[in-house]
Design a protein around this motif. Structure first.
Motif, PDB file in Angstrom:
ATOM      1  N   PRO A  10       8.104  -3.514  -3.844  1.00 58.51           N
ATOM      2  CA  PRO A  10       8.328  -2.931  -5.178  1.00 58.51           C
ATOM      3  C   PRO A  10       8.049  -3.928  -6.313  1.00 58.51           C
ATOM      4  N   ALA A  11       8.467  -5.167  -6.130  1.00 60.56           N
ATOM      5  CA  ALA A  11       8.215  -6.186  -7.173  1.00 60.56           C
ATOM      6  C   ALA A  11       6.712  -6.426  -7.331  1.00 60.56           C
ATOM      7  N   VAL A  12       5.985  -6.414  -6.207  1.00 58.62           N
ATOM      8  CA  VAL A  12       4.528  -6.605  -6.263  1.00 58.62           C
ATOM      9  C   VAL A  12       3.894  -5.454  -7.033  1.00 58.62           C
TER      10      VAL A  12
ATOM     11  N   LEU B  25       1.538  -5.256 -10.394  1.00 56.78           N
ATOM     12  CA  LEU B  25       0.227  -4.595 -10.417  1.00 56.78           C
ATOM     13  C   LEU B  25       0.180  -3.539 -11.521  1.00 56.78           C
ATOM     14  N   ALA B  26       1.290  -2.839 -11.688  1.00 57.04           N
ATOM     15  CA  ALA B  26       1.352  -1.806 -12.735  1.00 57.04           C
ATOM     16  C   ALA B  26       1.291  -2.466 -14.118  1.00 57.04           C
ATOM     17  N   GLU B  27       2.014  -3.569 -14.262  1.00 54.06           N
ATOM     18  CA  GLU B  27       2.025  -4.299 -15.534  1.00 54.06           C
ATOM     19  C   GLU B  27       0.608  -4.777 -15.896  1.00 54.06           C
ATOM     20  N   LEU B  28      -0.144  -5.193 -14.861  1.00 48.43           N
ATOM     21  CA  LEU B  28      -1.526  -5.647 -15.082  1.00 48.43           C
ATOM     22  C   LEU B  28      -2.458  -4.477 -15.352  1.00 48.43           C
ATOM     23  N   GLY B  29      -1.974  -3.275 -15.074  1.00 48.89           N
ATOM     24  CA  GLY B  29      -2.803  -2.096 -15.320  1.00 48.89           C
ATOM     25  C   GLY B  29      -3.814  -1.830 -14.224  1.00 48.89           C
ATOM     26  N   VAL B  30      -3.636  -2.440 -13.049  1.00 47.40           N
ATOM     27  CA  VAL B  30      -4.602  -2.202 -11.975  1.00 47.40           C
ATOM     28  C   VAL B  30      -4.179  -1.041 -11.071  1.00 47.40           C
ATOM     29  N   VAL B  31      -2.897  -0.595 -11.178  1.00 39.21           N
ATOM     30  CA  VAL B  31      -2.517   0.679 -10.533  1.00 39.21           C
ATOM     31  C   VAL B  31      -1.782   1.512 -11.565  1.00 39.21           C
ATOM     32  N   ARG B  32      -1.728   2.801 -11.281  1.00 38.56           N
ATOM     33  CA  ARG B  32      -1.023   3.683 -12.210  1.00 38.56           C
ATOM     34  C   ARG B  32       0.464   3.381 -12.200  1.00 38.56           C
TER      35      ARG B  32
ATOM     36  N   VAL C  22       0.848  -1.203   0.000  1.00 39.49           N
ATOM     37  CA  VAL C  22       0.000   0.000   0.000  1.00 39.49           C
ATOM     38  C   VAL C  22       0.886   1.256   0.000  1.00 39.49           C
ATOM     39  N   ALA C  23       1.923   1.254   0.844  1.00 39.08           N
ATOM     40  CA  ALA C  23       2.820   2.408   0.930  1.00 39.08           C
ATOM     41  C   ALA C  23       3.543   2.626  -0.403  1.00 39.08           C
ATOM     42  N   GLU C  24       3.954   1.553  -1.049  1.00 38.72           N
ATOM     43  CA  GLU C  24       4.677   1.648  -2.324  1.00 38.72           C
ATOM     44  C   GLU C  24       3.755   2.212  -3.412  1.00 38.72           C
ATOM     45  N   ILE C  25       2.476   1.765  -3.415  1.00 38.57           N
ATOM     46  CA  ILE C  25       1.527   2.287  -4.410  1.00 38.57           C
ATOM     47  C   ILE C  25       1.349   3.790  -4.189  1.00 38.57           C
ATOM     48  N   ARG C  26       1.193   4.186  -2.937  1.00 44.40           N
ATOM     49  CA  ARG C  26       0.991   5.612  -2.621  1.00 44.40           C
ATOM     50  C   ARG C  26       2.238   6.420  -2.965  1.00 44.40           C
TER      51      ARG C  26
END
Ligand SMILES: Cc1cc2nc3c(=O)[nH]c(=O)nc-3n(C[C@H](O)[C@H](O)[C@H](O)COP(=O)(O)OP(=O)(O)OC[C@H]3O[C@@H](n4cnc5c(N)ncnc54)[C@H](O)[C@@H]3O)c2cc1C
Ligand SMILES: Nc1ncnc2c1ncn2[C@@H]1O[C@H](COP(=O)(O)O)[C@@H](O)[C@H]1O
Lengths: 323, 255
Positions: B242-244, B248-255, A314-318
């Motif tokens: 970071p790897a996760v 997620l970014a590759e899947l397009g579910v986060v920016r 969550v922190a990394e996404i933010r």
């Protein structure tokens, strides 16, 4: 003749599952040299046009005041009457709860077996079917020996795609002979569900099991699901402990889902859970035990404690989203 | 004032399989040599509901299974949850064909004192034929509703709630009636020690089963072919974040 029971949506169109039933019925009719007759409730609406496109030239519409607000058993009674009158080789329906109930009653009334959740039907001497067991983790090859073969089909049953359209659809209205002395349940109330994202339709499901540890522990799953535009799911351990409502449960006796991404946190991957998520396009598992079945079956795995890994994610996404 | 409700729940002994399922050498059944047995969650909720209905209305809550003597283990589990009597209809296997099971249950209901409500699970946990309850209802000419997630008893009637047609439906049925229920109907209790002790000593009534057969016969079971690639290990603990997020970014579910 092969009868195909057609479920209709609120607009009167065949449901997607009914479309698959028609396709399978057409294949079977082709193999048997038998015509396909679609059977549905109510008024024709656009149904004859829909059927023509699917290459089906016969439609029976069952009409009776009792059918309007009776649960599916009464549909089954009507279907049994139609079978007795027309003597088809087979009756196919979708393996949805409603159609299954109707077919169960019909088969009982006719005194014949019913093969539910079939993925394949093989006419021959005798006929054979392949059906799903235990939520589809196992397949069962079975003999279906009866004067008329009744089967419900799961999604993914065999279909051939392209067909020549039927030039004309003959519509036959049948008023079934329903037993006036039979005690029946009646629909007395229907409330539409609020729309919005549900567990079944969410593109991403962040799901937690025993490893989450408590009801409060789901806060970080909620947060991640929010960031990913997804819903929260859970295992039966979470439901049984009262951590989550049963509506969140994924699995054999919960909801079967097929999201683009399933994030399984602290879930071991028992078969009864697995059948609920095995159709996900990808799975990310977070578990302290690298040998857990879910970790072996996942697309990606992280070994670690849910409550260390998820807050960091969550922190990394933010952080990447910036201020 | 609700009627006094006598409720019967039909339960099935099923293997409690884990993450893998082993089959017998002839592949006609699950290899249960190293497994325990249980009842399905739908049926557990049905037992809980029957016990509550009986308590609330001063009625009786019975449980019935069709199978060999070993299936009495599951009847005793239901007794330990609060059911007050148990019936076993004798059959050589715990997993008869649905027509056979339904004939056995319908036959037993002809011999037993009458029940106002007979509850089934929506589908058995192993075979999942999803039909035994409807067959019994048809044989007995009783109203039946499936997918039930709420039961309310009125005077000589029962109101059955279920999710269907993109919403919630309530059906009203005259008693006696039949319902097939879903997990989520309630949160089943865990048996108490006292309940377990009582269940251990409780009698089980045994009835003879009918000599029914079915045209649906299992030839063999097999595993569904699984086509999944090797799991990619993204890392350990918080350091994997970071790897996760890359994934997620590759899947397009986060920016
Ligand atoms: C007939 C029947 C039907 C069933 N239907 C369903 C169903 O619909 N849905 C369902 O889910 N189950 C169902 N079950 C139950 C199922 O068999 C399992 O018991 C259940 O799925 C296990 O849930 P779980 O993975 O959360 O718990 P467990 O199996 O106990 O696994 C917990 C996992 O969490 C890991 N873990 C522990 N602590 C942490 C931590 N701090 N961080 C990360 N990981 C951690 C452990 O290594 C373990 O892998 C059914 C069972 C039966 C018999
Ligand atoms: N052997 C059995 N004995 C008693 N009840 C059974 C048996 N098999 C199935 N049932 C009941 O019928 C329901 C539906 O089973 P099925 O049609 O096999 O999916 C189950 O949930 C049980 O309530």
């Amino acid at each position: 003749m092969v009868l195909a029971w057609i479920e209709r949506d609120a607009q009167g169109s065949p449901t997607a599952a009914a479309g698959e039933v028609l396709a399978t019925a057409r294949d079977l009719g082709g193999e048997l040299g038998a015509e396909v007759t679609a059977v549905a409730l109510g008024e024709p609406g656009d149904l004859p046009d829909d059927l023509a496109k699917q290459g089906v030239a016969h439609l029976v519409l069952l009409q009776h005041e009792l059918l309007a607000d009776a649960p599916p058993a009464t549909v089954g009674e009507a279907l049994a009457g139609l079978v007795a009158a027309r003597g088809p080789a087979a009756v196919l329906a979708a393996a949805t709860p409603e159609s299954t109930e109707a077919m169960a009653w019909a088969s009982a009334a006719l005194g014949v077996p019913l093969a539910t959740a079939c993925t394949e039907i093989r006419p021959g001497e005798p006929w054979e079917v392949t059906r799903e067991r235990a939520g589809g983790i196992l397949l069962e090859d079975a003999v279906l020996d009866a004067p008329v073969r009744l089967a419900t089909l799961t999604g993914g049953a065999r279909t051939t795609g392209e067909t020549a359209p039927a030039p004309e659809v003959a519509v036959d209205v049948v008023v079934p002979d329903l037993d006036p002395t039979l005690p029946r349940a009646r629909l007395v109330e229907h409330r539409a569900r609020s729309t919005g994202m549900t567990l079944a339709t969410a593109p991403v499901v962040v799901s937690g099991g025993r490893g989450v540890g408590s009801a409060e522990g789901y806060a970080v799953l909620e947060e991640l699901a929010g960031l990913l535009g997804g819903a929260v799911g859970c295992s039966r351990v979470a439901t049984n402990n009262g951590w989550r409502p049963h509506a969140d449960q994924v699995g054999l006796t919960g909801t079967r889902i097929s999201p683009d991404l399933y994030v399984a946190c602290g879930i071991s991957g028992a078969t009864q859970h697995w059948v609920g998520c095995m159709s996900a396009r990808s799975i990310l598992a977070v578990n302290t035990d690298p040998e857990a079945a879910m970790m072996r079956r996942a697309t990606w795995a992280v070994v670690g404690d849910v409550h260390e890994v998820l807050p960091a994610v969550v922190a990394e996404i933010r952080r990447r989203a910036g201020p | 004032m609700p009627t006094t409700m006598d409720v019967l729940v039909c339960i099935k002994r099923v293997p409690a399989v884990g993450a893998e399922i082993a089959l017998t050498a002839d592949a006609t059944a699950i290899d249960t040599r190293h497994l325990g047995f249980t009842i399905g969650p739908h049926e557990e909720c049905a037992v809980e509901e029957a016990v509550r209905l009986a308590e609330r209305t001063g009625g009786r809550a019975g449980v019935l299974t069709v199978g060999p003597p070993a299936t009495e283990e599951q009847l005793r589990y239901a007794l330990s949850m609060g059911a007050d009597h148990a019936v076993r209809v004798d059959a050589p296997v715990a997993d008869p064909e649905p027509e056979v099971t339904a004939a056995a249950i319908a036959g037993a209901l002809g011999e037993l004192p009458p029940y106002d409500l007979v509850l089934f699970g929506e589908a058995s946990a192993d075979a999942g034929h999803a039909q035994v309850g409807f067959r019994v209802a048809c044989a007995l000419r009783r109203p039946v509703v499936g997918g039930v997630k709420g039961i309310e008893v009125g005077d000589g009637r029962v109101s059955l709630r279920r999710e269907a047609g993109g919403g919630v439906e309530v059906h009203d049925a005259p008693l006696p009636a039949v319902a097939a229920v879903l997990e989520g109907l309630n949160l089943p209790r865990y048996p108490t020690i006292k309940g377990r002790l009582r269940a251990k000593k409780a009698p089980v009534r045994v009835l003879a089963g009918p000599a029914a057969t079915s045209g649906l016969r299992t030839r063999r079971l097999r595993h569904r072919p699984e086509a999944r690639a090797e799991t990619v290990l993204l890392g350990q603990g918080a350091g994997a974040a970071p790897a996760v997020v890359d994934v997620l970014a590759e899947l397009g579910v986060v920016r």
